[in-house]
Design an enzyme around this catalytic site. Structure first.
Site, PDB file in Angstrom:
ATOM      1  N   VAL A  16       0.847  -1.209   0.000  1.00 33.51           N
ATOM      2  CA  VAL A  16       0.000   0.000   0.000  1.00 33.51           C
ATOM      3  C   VAL A  16       0.880   1.256   0.000  1.00 33.51           C
ATOM      4  CG1 VAL A  16      -1.644   1.360   1.351  1.00 33.51           C
ATOM      5  CG2 VAL A  16      -2.000  -1.095   1.075  1.00 33.51           C
ATOM      6  N   GLU A 194      -4.860 -13.428   2.590  1.00 36.05           N
ATOM      7  CA  GLU A 194      -3.476 -13.213   3.004  1.00 36.05           C
ATOM      8  C   GLU A 194      -2.847 -14.549   3.391  1.00 36.05           C
ATOM      9  OE1 GLU A 194      -3.603  -9.990   5.877  1.00 36.05           O
ATOM     10  OE2 GLU A 194      -5.122  -9.072   4.599  1.00 36.05           O
ATOM     11  N   LYS A 209     -13.731  -3.209  11.501  1.00 43.19           N
ATOM     12  CA  LYS A 209     -14.374  -2.266  10.581  1.00 43.19           C
ATOM     13  C   LYS A 209     -15.766  -1.870  11.081  1.00 43.19           C
ATOM     14  CE  LYS A 209     -11.714  -3.951   6.612  1.00 43.19           C
ATOM     15  NZ  LYS A 209     -11.666  -4.966   5.546  1.00 43.19           N
ATOM     16  N   GLY A 306      -6.792  -4.160  -1.731  1.00 44.25           N
ATOM     17  CA  GLY A 306      -5.921  -3.970  -2.895  1.00 44.25           C
ATOM     18  C   GLY A 306      -5.202  -2.640  -2.813  1.00 44.25           C
TER      19      GLY A 306
HETATM   20  N1  HSE Z   1      -8.212  -8.515   4.394  1.00 47.00           N
HETATM   21  C1  HSE Z   1      -9.212  -7.573   4.017  1.00 47.00           C
HETATM   22  C2  HSE Z   1     -10.263  -8.243   3.143  1.00 47.00           C
HETATM   23  C3  HSE Z   1      -8.686  -6.416   3.233  1.00 47.00           C
HETATM   24  O1  HSE Z   1     -10.146  -9.421   2.795  1.00 47.00           O
HETATM   25  O2  HSE Z   1     -11.236  -7.578   2.825  1.00 47.00           O
HETATM   26  C4  HSE Z   1      -8.089  -5.335   4.035  1.00 47.00           C
HETATM   27  O3  HSE Z   1      -9.007  -4.704   4.877  1.00 47.00           O
END
Ligand code: HSE
Length: 437
Positions: A16, A194, A209, A306
């Site tokens: 990023v 990831e 979030k 992304g």
């Molecule tokens: N790992 C998160 C996702 C992205 O899969 O949406 C980063 O917030």
């Protein structure tokens, strides 16, 4: 105040941060036009191993430092961008930047979810801005609309698909009939998940979030530990098949509700009607439906992950901070906690439930199961016995209930487990009857 230029300091040079540096260079003229003076990248704080990154090799060596003190003492930095992720040392860096009078921009959901209120108070004290648009829904506007465009509303509901990895896995399970392990493997192969996808799969990423969105939306402090959180790993292709038969699909939803000053905040798999808009959000896409007293329902949708998408929001925050500096405006940071709101305990939520269980296939079994529900004042809306195994004399029973209290349902499940005729509770999933679109 007239400024010759605005100095930028960048913490990190991962995917990023590397992309953010690229945009600052490639779009330098455009950005200068938009701000009113050039944005100049003055220092990048890296780890020694970052020097091996291709992005590092394209940049002048004097931009880099591995030393914290050298970075924070660099003269001519007005805005610091934090793009290293994780709680520490990012949180300490943000505090140090703010205390040093720098405007800060971060994409760090964990730090904002856990320490947002403290950092915003510190930013106000130091008359600087703290911006975090990329922390939720990386590439599409969400934080700014909550702070500006939706401000006249009393926000009453937030229904969000805010993790791309899990939405991709659930889409593959629903559309291709894959099991969880195969869908996860495919997500990893395509680079969506990831290397360590634990935080995505267990719902932790969505929990951070939702804590941010619910705090903003309901104007109260919703901490990560206030969010009831379950992941997706116990879902099986059978659950998707039955969901379809009942007219639903399964999503990992982050749900926030405000009713009578009581805030509900939870992340878990849910059945949602297959004709709802959120049911149609597929793959790595994110979508957030917000409900307010004046605007009704509003939907935000886009790429939630992304480097390109994240850099879009980070640079937007940098430009808005830079404009404030040019105009001589200090802190506009607001995250007001209006007192009097409480977090609703999970026991008190009310919803419909889907339960799948394995039981002995013999007369009177369904009656025993129905009695447990009845004793707990849970009304069954339908019960089917789609499959039975002749050899083991085991039947799969699927039950849908009318709305019931979570506390009663948990008690019923414990009692069902103890019944001699019940072999196992295979799964139970809450139902969210959001309207079709
Ligand atoms: N790992 C998160 C996702 C992205 O899969 O949406 C980063 O917030």
């Amino acid at each position: 105040m007239s400024k010759k230029d605005i100095g930028i300091g960048l913490l990190g040079l991962g995917v990023v941060a590397g992309q953010v540096a690229r945009v600052l260079t490639d779009k330098a003229d455009e950005l200068a036009e938009k701000v009113g003076c050039p944005l100049v990248l003055r220092k990048i704080k890296i780890l020694p191993q970052d020097l091996a990154r291709p992005q590092a090799k394209k940049m002048p060596a004097q931009l880099f430092t591995t030393d914290d003190d050298e970075f924070f003492r660099e003269p001519g930095i007005d805005i610091i961008i934090e793009a290293i992720g994780g709680e520490r040392p990012a949180f300490d860096y943000l505090k140090r930047a703010i205390a040093g009078g720098k405007h800060v921009v971060t994409s760090n959901k964990e730090v904002i979810a856990k320490h947002g209120f403290e950092l915003l108070a510190l930013a106000r004290k130091n008359n600087v801005g703290l911006q975090y648009e990329a922390s939720v829904g990386a590439g599409f506007p969400l934080i700014a609309p909550f702070k500006h465009d939706l401000i006249a509303n009393t926000v009453t509901g937030i229904f969000a698909i805010i993790n791309g990895t899990t939405n991709y896995i659930l889409t593959m399970m629903a559309k291709e009939g894959m099991d969880f392990a195969a869908a996860l493997k495919q997500a990893q192969k395509l680079g969506y998940a990831e290397g360590n996808p634990e935080n995505d799969i267990n719902g932790i990423d969505s929990m951070y979030k939702l804590a941010i969105l619910a705090s903003l939306g309901f104007q109260t402090q919703v901490r990560p530990q206030d969010v009831y959180t379950e992941g997706i790993s116990r879902l099986s292709p059978r659950d998707f098949r039955y969901a379809r038969e009942f007219g639903f699909t399964i999503k990992l939803l982050a749900i926030g509700k405000l009713q009578d000053n009581s805030v509900e905040a939870r992340v878990h798999p849910v059945f949602i009607p297959e004709d709802s808009i959120l049911a149609k959000v597929e793959g790595v896409y994110n979508a957030v439906q917000v409900e307010g007293d004046l605007m009704g329902k509003v939907m935000f949708m886009g790429q939630g992950a992304g480097a390109l998408a994240t850099s879009s929001s980070v640079i937007a925050d940098v430009v808005s901070s830079a404009r404030k500096i040019v105009l001589g405006i200090g802190s506009l940071s607001t995250w007001k906690a209006i007192s009097g709101k409480t977090i609703k305990p999970m026991d008190d939520i009310e919803t419909q439930y889907y339960i799948r269980l394995a039981a002995k296939d013999r007369p009177g079994v369904l009656a025993q199961i129905a009695t447990v529900f009845g004793n707990n004042k849970i009304s069954i809306s339908s019960a089917i016995q789609p499959e039975s195994d002749e050899q083991t004399k085991t039947a799969e029973i699927v039950i849908m209930t009318h709305p019931a209290k979570e506390k009663a349902m948990q008690k019923a499940l414990r009692e069902l487990e103890k019944l001699e005729v019940v072999k196992e509770i295979s799964n139970f999933i809450r139902v969210e009857d959001i309207e079709g679109g």
